[in-house]
Design an enzyme around this catalytic site. Sequence first.
Site, PDB file in Angstrom:
ATOM      1  N   GLY A  12     -32.915 -41.532   8.491  1.00 46.07           N
ATOM      2  CA  GLY A  12     -31.939 -40.438   8.566  1.00 46.07           C
ATOM      3  C   GLY A  12     -32.917 -39.120   8.639  1.00 46.07           C
ATOM      4  O   GLY A  12     -32.475 -37.877   8.188  1.00 46.07           O
ATOM      5  N   LYS A 204     -39.042 -54.008  19.374  1.00 44.16           N
ATOM      6  CA  LYS A 204     -39.383 -53.863  18.800  1.00 44.16           C
ATOM      7  C   LYS A 204     -39.032 -55.138  17.850  1.00 44.16           C
ATOM      8  O   LYS A 204     -39.567 -55.587  16.474  1.00 44.16           O
ATOM      9  CB  LYS A 204     -38.162 -52.620  18.490  1.00 44.16           C
ATOM     10  CG  LYS A 204     -37.908 -52.122  16.804  1.00 44.16           C
ATOM     11  CD  LYS A 204     -39.464 -50.894  16.307  1.00 44.16           C
ATOM     12  CE  LYS A 204     -39.519 -50.253  15.542  1.00 44.16           C
ATOM     13  NZ  LYS A 204     -38.144 -50.072  14.210  1.00 44.16           N
TER      14      LYS A 204
END
Length: 324
Positions: A12, A204
């Site tokens: 983030g 993933k």
Amino acid sequence: MKICIFGAGAIGGYMGAKLAEAGADVSLVARGPHLKAMRENGLRLIEENGERTANVVASDDPADLGPQDYVIVTLKAHSVPPVVPKMQPLIGENTTIVSGVNGVPWWYFHKLGGALEGTRLETVDPGNAQWDGFGPDRVLGCVVYPAAEVIEPGVVKHIEGNRFSLGEPDGSKSERALALSKALASAGLRAPVRPKIRDEIWVKLWGNLSFNPISALTHATLDVLCTDPGTQAVARNMMVEAQEIAEKLGVKFPIDVDRRIKGGAEVGAHRTSMLQDLDQGRPMEIDALVGSVQELGRVTGTPTPTIDTVLSLVALRGRVAGLY
Ligand SMILES: NC(=O)C1=CN([C@@H]2O[C@H](COP(=O)(O)OP(=O)(O)OC[C@H]3O[C@@H](n4cnc5c(N)ncnc54)[C@H](OP(=O)(O)O)[C@@H]3O)[C@@H](O)[C@H]2O)C=CC1
Ligand SMILES: CC(C)(CO)C(=O)C(=O)O
């Protein structure tokens, strides 16, 4: 367009610094010494081509920030359910929640169609905290590819990658997905809008499901655990079990298991995030990366003997360390 990044640590923070530098209306929710450092000195981002400091709006109180167009959640998976009530001031009538968290997403069965439509997953959304607290219609899926690290409070080191694939649960190219994609692209990030985001989630997840717990159990880096014949076989068996589950759910893998393991080995002497968490005494993302796949095995009636074995070992490893 107002964007709030909730949990502005490594990923983030990277995204937030890029957006702030590009002039986006972005705010960050963080806490502790990292928040203090960002407020006092800005957010320093170290990239291969140099380092810069972005002035960022940061708070630990969502009420300071108000309703957003997008809330991008970049917390560790287990940190999200407890903070859903605290996130409510960020959510207005048209707020989109972007789930930038590894593992099986809590909204997996939203708009998937078929007999399992609407199934909730206890491993990633205990007590339906997110399903009820956000509502699945707000969600835009995201697969996070970059690697980054908070190396000291207020300082994020970008390691590699700049792709955040986006995708609607129903596969549509919605206006909200395209608008966010454009905003991220303006900040120098790649954010393609994918029609089948679940297919990417599984590719993933294949790696996180197997490489991460094996590394936490053996302390081996990716290059070693993907080429050692014993651990390579364990990873392979876990992936084959996961593939059977995913294919029952309609997923099409663009590559095979052996190619995925080769890709893991090529990453090199990387200590997986679960091993880093164990080393640094941080809670481990065991439920989202491994337990959730076991749960999907139960949901689809698929045996998962290798996943069960590795999960029981890594869960005990985590409990003994007080991190799970
Ligand atoms: N780092 C990476 O390279 C990659 C990570 N991912 C995935 O991305 C997600 C985020 O990972 P990452 O960025 O590494 O995680 P981080 O732990 O670096 O970032 C999360 C941040 O959120 C903060 N936080 C936690 N709870 C709260 C709260 N209640 N209020 C405010 N802030 C809070 C944490 O603070 P504190 O430190 O105090 O807990 C931390 O700074 C995970 O799902 C991870 O698996 C995916 C690809 C690569
Ligand atoms: C292992 C890897 C590189 C993905 O497979 C990863 O994402 C992690 O360290 O968590």
